[in-house]
Design an enzyme around this catalytic site. Sequence first.
Site, PDB file in Angstrom:
ATOM      1  N   GLU A   1       0.822  -1.210   0.000  1.00  0.00           N
ATOM      2  CA  GLU A   1       0.000   0.000   0.000  1.00  0.00           C
ATOM      3  C   GLU A   1       0.857   1.262   0.000  1.00  0.00           C
ATOM      4  OE1 GLU A   1      -2.577  -3.318   1.208  1.00  0.00           O
ATOM      5  OE2 GLU A   1      -0.554  -2.678   1.766  1.00  0.00           O
ATOM      6  N   HIS A  38     -10.675  -6.777   9.277  1.00  0.00           N
ATOM      7  CA  HIS A  38     -11.327  -6.593   7.980  1.00  0.00           C
ATOM      8  C   HIS A  38     -12.765  -6.088   8.118  1.00  0.00           C
ATOM      9  CE1 HIS A  38      -8.056  -9.421   7.110  1.00  0.00           C
ATOM     10  NE2 HIS A  38      -8.130  -9.055   5.840  1.00  0.00           N
TER      11      HIS A  38
END
Length: 343
Positions: free
Chosen positions: A69, A138
């Site tokens: 990322e 998540h």
Amino acid sequence: MAQQEPEQDARTLTMSRAMVEAIAFEMREDDEVFYMGEDVADYEGIFDSTTGLREEFGYDRIMDVPISETAYIGAAVGAAQAGMRPIAELMFVDFFGVGMDQIYNQMAKNTYMSGATVSVPMVLTTAVGGTYNDAAQHSQTLYGTFAHLPGMKVVVPSTAYDAKGLMHNAIRDDDPVVYMFHKRLMGIGWMPAPDGPKTGVPEGDYTIPFGSADVKREGADVTVVTLGLHVHRALEAADSLAADGIDAEVIDLRTLVPLDTETVTDSVAKTGRLVVVDEDYRSFGVTGEIVARVAEADLDDLEAVERVAVPDVPIPYARPLEDEVIPDAADVEQAIRAVHEGE
């Protein structure tokens, strides 16, 4: 602000389909728009966020990236400063920590740090929310985390109509925009959405201005302020309470930065009672910010207030425990009853 109705003959789309339609339109209009992220090309996004785009625009503009990322968000920042309009997808908002330096110390600050000699016209899209048993890493929303940090506009659609209009506006904006979509609202086959997110969507392009909340349901007794998935849970609660003569007004914030405080305070001036509902954590978050702004604007109007949010615990994996911590329509209904009855 009253709800903006789509055209009568508009097609009905899922939220994911509406988002993709806006992205495709902007990519056809401007060759500098491109999309990058993990599993966005061949897989077409794990939440259907790029369905069909790679087939039309190819791998040069719909780019799968390595699992880094920091690298690809940093590349998007650089591309934006060089004049392109990248869209970078952070697969789960929970992964923000891996690339936070690029998000907050570069994307959000570079215009200010450069004395406005550069702009960063990019969109950071990211999936938020739980309700499907994907555990603590998540399943968060973290709206408040991004809204708290200056330099980024923050967008949270709850319907297909809003998703398309907000996406057009996000891509065209010259500032960095964080576009947070709730997984449960996307309309993907393996995660059924509630009925509300699938709406009529005009075929042409249109924009929804940032800082413009939407009154999804008008009412006279209680103001309910929310966003994302919980717009639909609040509407469900309001419809249930109508049978008991309790008339709740439901406001969808749609954007957190900028925030439409006026629509909220006008509603509270009418009802005198406020319920704020959020899937983010209770402490230091959106619910507290809304209550504070209402109190600062006119405390005399506020007769009763309730906050409905996730308690300050990691989102559990076990379904009964996740159901316990993420507010549902019954929790919203209970809060509305509490402020209405003065409990």
